[in-house]
Design an enzyme around this catalytic site. Structure first.
Site, mmCIF file in Angstrom:
data_model
loop_
_atom_site.group_PDB
_atom_site.id
_atom_site.type_symbol
_atom_site.label_atom_id
_atom_site.label_comp_id
_atom_site.label_asym_id
_atom_site.label_seq_id
_atom_site.Cartn_x
_atom_site.Cartn_y
_atom_site.Cartn_z
ATOM 1 N N SER A 24 0.803 -1.220 0.000
ATOM 2 C CA SER A 24 0.000 0.000 0.000
ATOM 3 C C SER A 24 0.834 1.268 0.000
ATOM 4 O O SER A 24 0.384 2.311 -0.480
ATOM 5 C CB SER A 24 -0.929 0.009 1.221
ATOM 6 O OG SER A 24 -0.186 -0.118 2.424
ATOM 7 N N HIS A 70 -0.406 4.828 6.921
ATOM 8 C CA HIS A 70 -0.234 5.214 5.520
ATOM 9 C C HIS A 70 0.049 6.704 5.374
ATOM 10 O O HIS A 70 -0.662 7.526 5.961
ATOM 11 C CB HIS A 70 -1.480 4.835 4.717
ATOM 12 C CG HIS A 70 -1.761 3.375 4.705
ATOM 13 N ND1 HIS A 70 -2.674 2.786 5.554
ATOM 14 C CD2 HIS A 70 -1.214 2.376 3.961
ATOM 15 C CE1 HIS A 70 -2.702 1.486 5.324
ATOM 16 N NE2 HIS A 70 -1.818 1.212 4.379
ATOM 17 N N ASP A 122 -5.030 6.522 10.125
ATOM 18 C CA ASP A 122 -4.707 5.184 10.619
ATOM 19 C C ASP A 122 -3.298 5.107 11.202
ATOM 20 O O ASP A 122 -2.928 4.116 11.833
ATOM 21 C CB ASP A 122 -4.895 4.128 9.531
ATOM 22 C CG ASP A 122 -4.010 4.362 8.301
ATOM 23 O OD1 ASP A 122 -3.074 5.192 8.364
ATOM 24 O OD2 ASP A 122 -4.254 3.723 7.270
ATOM 25 N N GLY A 155 -1.915 -4.241 0.929
ATOM 26 C CA GLY A 155 -2.052 -5.440 1.741
ATOM 27 C C GLY A 155 -1.129 -6.576 1.358
ATOM 28 O O GLY A 155 -1.120 -7.610 2.031
ATOM 29 N N ASN A 193 3.738 -5.505 5.744
ATOM 30 C CA ASN A 193 2.573 -6.302 6.123
ATOM 31 C C ASN A 193 2.975 -7.639 6.743
ATOM 32 O O ASN A 193 2.201 -8.204 7.525
ATOM 33 C CB ASN A 193 1.665 -6.525 4.917
ATOM 34 C CG ASN A 193 0.943 -5.257 4.508
ATOM 35 O OD1 ASN A 193 0.350 -4.562 5.321
ATOM 36 N ND2 ASN A 193 1.016 -4.922 3.225
#
Length: 208
Positions: free
Chosen positions: A37, A187, A184, A74, A103
């Site tokens: 991402s 990011h 979040d 992801g 991830n």
């Protein structure tokens, strides 16, 4: 009106030139970005992401590179390893940027598997005579210093043993800055993308 001398010879020459096959311009070399991402532009317009900005910089500098962004939000090193052979076959890149692993850490994938996957991806690209840049990330502080250090060491070891350059801290100057991170906390925002490109550029430029 005077006659043209050597008319038939000139005509044959013109016809011969017209009959030559067209010479195609050499294809631009491909720069393949295989990431998650952070490179796919999660939560922002991908046209403002660091990969798109990289292509804009290369075009602005007159460098004949085609940038292919094969990043998927992801994705893990496991997924990248599975996808890379087809991408290499399709695009035949001259340069591969591998930005994966974040991830893996967030999902608790073992460091041994992450290392093996990164090594396999680097080896696959090198076997295709592509240059490789490995991009590393650091985990949030709540994972604890021991695990964070061991996680970062994986990228250093893969780069060292495979002899490829490394961007050790992709999010340097971005992670932890609320003004440059989305809500979040994982990011980067669109405003952070130029900094991400600058973090990558010193290691990437010599490979172009």
């Amino acid at each position: 009106m005077p006659r043209l001398r050597h008319g038939p010879a000139i005509l044959l020459l013109i016809l011969g030139v017209w009959g030559l096959p067209a010479v195609a311009a050499p294809a631009a070399p491909v720069l393949l970005v295989l990431g998650d991402s952070l490179s796919a532009g999660y939560g922002i317009d991908p046209a403002r992401g660091w990969v798109a900005r990289l292509e804009q910089r290369l075009n602005g500098d007159g460098r004949p590179w085609r940038v292919v962004n094969a990043s998927i939000s992801g994705d893990t090193t496991r997924g990248g390893r599975a996808r890379l052979p087809e991408l290499l076959e399709r695009w035949r890149p001259a340069l591969v940027v591998i930005e994966l692993g974040g991830n893996d850490g967030l999902r608790g994938i073992s460091l041994e598997e992450m290392r093996a996957n990164l090594e396999a991806m680097v080896d696959l690209a090198l076997e295709r005579e592509a240059r490789v840049l490995l991009v590393g990330v650091r985990l949030p502080p709540n994972y604890g210093p021991l695990y964070i250090d061991a996680f970062a060491a994986v990228f250093r070891e893969v780069a060292r043993t495979r002899g490829v350059p490394l961007v050790p801290r992709f999010l340097d100057g971005v992670g932890g800055d609320d003004g440059l991170m989305q809500e979040d906390g994982i990011h980067p925002t669109a405003e952070a993308q130029p900094r991400l490109l600058e973090n990558v550029w010193p290691a990437l430029a010599p490979l172009l």
